[in-house]
Scaffold this active site. Structure first.
Site, PDB file in Angstrom:
ATOM      1  N   GLY A 368      92.605 -25.158  47.897  1.00 19.43           N
ATOM      2  CA  GLY A 368      93.288 -26.292  47.295  1.00 19.43           C
ATOM      3  C   GLY A 368      92.817 -27.577  47.921  1.00 19.43           C
ATOM      4  N   GLY A 373      93.147 -33.641  52.251  1.00 20.03           N
ATOM      5  CA  GLY A 373      91.827 -33.053  52.436  1.00 20.03           C
ATOM      6  C   GLY A 373      91.724 -31.755  51.662  1.00 20.03           C
ATOM      7  CE  LYS A 389      96.226 -28.882  55.861  1.00 17.53           C
ATOM      8  NZ  LYS A 389      97.603 -29.364  56.095  1.00 17.53           N
ATOM      9  CG  ASP A 485     105.098 -33.709  52.630  1.00 13.54           C
ATOM     10  OD1 ASP A 485     105.875 -34.026  51.710  1.00 13.54           O
ATOM     11  OD2 ASP A 485     103.893 -33.473  52.451  1.00 13.54           O
TER      12      ASP A 485
END
EC number: 2.7.11.1
Length: 656
Positions: A368, A373, A389, A485
């Site tokens: 994804g 990023g 990541k 988040d």
């Protein structure tokens, strides 16, 4: 005799009608060609919106100096899509367009964005999130009928909207999730094979779009400049539903957006006609923004001499150059680890190790991408699976500060957190290595009619898992960790379908009893606590609010915000209103209601979600109290104040 003379002088009524129709048709016809935009003026030749602008001979859609930028450009005269909307609203007209575009990122491994060709009845589509989703759409995946249709040339993969890859063409019907899409490429006109190509290397790309209104069909072809128009389209979409997403008259143009990553998007030429054949674009003298082809006036002999001389030169110094290169590579590797890095969490992977694990960060390993990023799946030499990541920082100071927080979070150890294994730095690019979660994210099991819906017992368990992980962040470690988040797409599921809280890219740490030193609002719309809108610093209570939204999502099977044509549905307000009317269990997912023998537990969790989402942060429970309630300990004081009357009052306060 005179009667015959007059008859010859006047056309028949039928002929008059045909002449009038021809004049009307001619007055509304659109047929233009811009082989260069050097002489265009705003509002006269094109409509430039926000950051779009003319640069020399091209139109640039984005401002790279602005971290949150979007731009649109439209032809000022509207296309007639439905000639007779009153008597025949489903009879559509046709048009064709062709254009040349270029997409060039600053960093090849950064997340991509792309651009759209768009039909819209407004130059400012309602509810559009300006810096995301091409500057056209919301983040909702529930379609509603409205006049907005786009052909996306997407260079980023967003798993939340089911993108097929990070280099594709799609049809978007008033929604960021494509109705249909295909990898960018073209069908060879000789042998019929499908030839893929990269739209994101700066090279000029030619697109052709035919809108066949009577047949409700859109044909899209795309190929590198220099390739003749393919006989077979790259993508064909045929469905009468198209009529639901157009209006009588619509603007035609382009739109693009960006977040923190730079990706120049330029329109180099544009032709459009609703009268028949397109005027042909001359691609010979168009500018090239990558690997420019330089012309030469040298003779063949001179070129041959230069080539031979270069070969001899390379042969003479090749071996010595190879030795020097090896030496420089060793020195670079040694200099890569700077002194300040040694202060931090020591598990450092080599770039070669991660490149081998991810097949050199192959698109086939891409899990994804987003504003943070790209994330790749990898397999280490010991056969253990990891997720890598890639994060970019523009400055060394910013990278150092980010490293300080990430290194602290690398020491977090809890069964309900995605475990960070280590990191790697290459110049200003940071690669974070996590455990791989094979079952994806929670939102994929709750929304969009998954193939295997998550049963109630697993939903209940995931809520418990996330609560325990968040309780550890707030109360169980040396410092307080504010996640900032929390959302269903950041909750990942391991091989046993246990929930783990991940993505600490926005997290902040501070000492117990202290307060975070930031008031910058970050997070995701729909999960943000209302007090953050007034520049309040994020706290444990704002995390609790986000957790409450997740609880309501899991129980109801609905997204935090569902956009609609008349009025958007905000999940917290909707559940609060149902509770105020004494019908809170009506908020439960139908699949949950059909599965549960008793609704007591469902009602308890809905009430808990509302308590966590109280407009007043001081009245929200903390994570210790929440975990205690979920584990079965009596915590009636958490919910006793949450009566239907109180819920109605809270709803009024929330909308005040």
């Amino acid at each position: 005799m005179s009667w015959q003379w007059r008859r010859r002088q006047w056309p028949s009524p039928l002929l008059l009608i045909l002449i009038v129709l021809h004049l009307v048709s001619s007055s509304s016809a659109i047929d233009f060609l811009y082989n260069s935009f050097s002489s265009v003026t705003n509002r006269t030749d094109v409509i430039l919106i926000e950051d779009s602008r003319v640069e020399s001979t091209v139109i640039s859609l984005i401002n790279d100096s602005d971290p949150l930028s979007f731009g649109r450009v439209f032809y000022p005269q509207k296309l007639t899509i439905i000639p007779d909307p009153t008597r025949n609203p489903t009879r559509l007209s046709s048009f064709s367009t062709s254009f040349v575009f270029s997409i060039l990122p600053d960093i090849s491994t950064s997340p991509g964005f792309g651009l759209c060709f768009v039909l819209s009845n407004s130059t400012s589509p309602p509810n559009a999130i300006s810096s995301q989703y091409f500057g056209l759409f919301t983040n909702a995946t529930v379609r509603f009928n409205a006049p907005l249709l786009a052909v996306e040339f997407d260079t980023g993969r967003n798993s939340e909207v089911n993108d097929i890859d990070d280099n594709h063409v799609g049809i978007d019907l008033n929604n960021i999730e494509s109705t249909t899409s295909v990898t960018a490429g073209y069908y060879d006109s000789v042998n019929g094979s499908f030839v893929r190509f990269n739209m994101r290397n700066g090279n000029n790309v030619r697109a052709w779009i035919d809108f066949d209104g009577p047949n409700f069909q859109i044909n899209v072809s795309v190929a590198p400049v220099g390739v003749l128009r393919p006989r077979r389209p790259t993508l064909t979409f045929r469905d009468p539903v198209i009529a639901n997403y157009v209006s009588a008259d619509m603007y035609a143009g382009f739109s693009a957006s960006k977040t923190n990553w730079n990706e120049a998007r330029r329109i180099l030429a544009w032709s459009l006609s609703d009268t028949g054949a397109l005027r042909e674009i001359n691609t010979t003298n168009l500018p090239v923004f990558f690997l420019e082809n330089s012309s030469s006036s040298l003779s063949t002999g001179a070129i041959a001499g230069i080539v031979i001389g270069c070969v001899v030169f390379v042969a003479l110094i090749g071996f010595g150059g190879y030795l020097i290169w090896k030496k420089l590579m060793r020195e670079e590797e040694e200099e890569e680890i700077e002194e300040w890095e040694l202060e931090f969490w020591p598990h450092r992977f080599s770039y070669e190790e991660l490149a081998a694990a991810t097949e050199v960060f192959s698109n086939d390993r891409l899990l994804g991408s987003g504003g943070f990023g790209k994330v790749y799946r990898g397999i280490l030499s010991n056969n253990s699976e990891i997720a890598v990541k890639c994060v970019n920082h523009d400055s060394k100071q910013g990278l150092r500060e980010f490293m300080a927080e990430i290194s602290s979070m690398g020491r977090l150890q809890h069964k309900n957190l995605v475990q960070m294994r280590g990191w790697c730095r290459r110049k200003n690019e940071l690669m974070l290595v996590y455990d791989y979660m094979p079952n994806g994210s929670l939102n994929q099991w709750i929304f969009d009619n998954p193939k295997e819906p998550m049963p109630w017992r697993r939903r209940r368990q995931v809520i418990n898992d996330v609560a325990e992980g968040l309780n550890y962040l707030h109360h169980g470690w040396d410092q307080v960790v504010i996640h900032r988040d929390i959302k269903s797409s950041n909750i990942l599921l391991d091989s046993e379908m246990r929930g783990r809280l991940g993505d600490f890219g926005l997290a902040k740490l501070y000492e117990h009893g202290g307060a975070p030193n930031t008031t910058r609002v970050v997070g995701t719309l729909g999960y943000l606590a209302p007090e953050l809108a007034s520049a309040s610093a994020p706290t444990e209570a704002s995390d609790v609010y986000s957790f409450g939204v997740v609880v309501l999502e899991v129980v109801s099977g609905r997204r935090p915000i569902e956009y609609a044509e008349e009025e958007d549905m905000v999940l917290v307000d909707w559940v609060r209103d149902l509770y105020g009317g004494g019908r809170v269990v009506d908020a439960a997912d139908e699949r949950v209601r059909s599965e549960c023998e008793t609704m007591e537990e469902v009602e308890l969790l809905l009430k808990l979600g509302l308590a966590c989402c109280h407009p007043d942060p001081a009245k929200r429970p903390n994570m210790r109290e929440i975990v205690s309630l979920l584990l079965g300990s009596p915590q009636e004081d958490l919910l006793t104040g949450l009566t239907p009357a109180a819920a109605a009052a809270d709803s009024t306060a929330a909308h005040a």
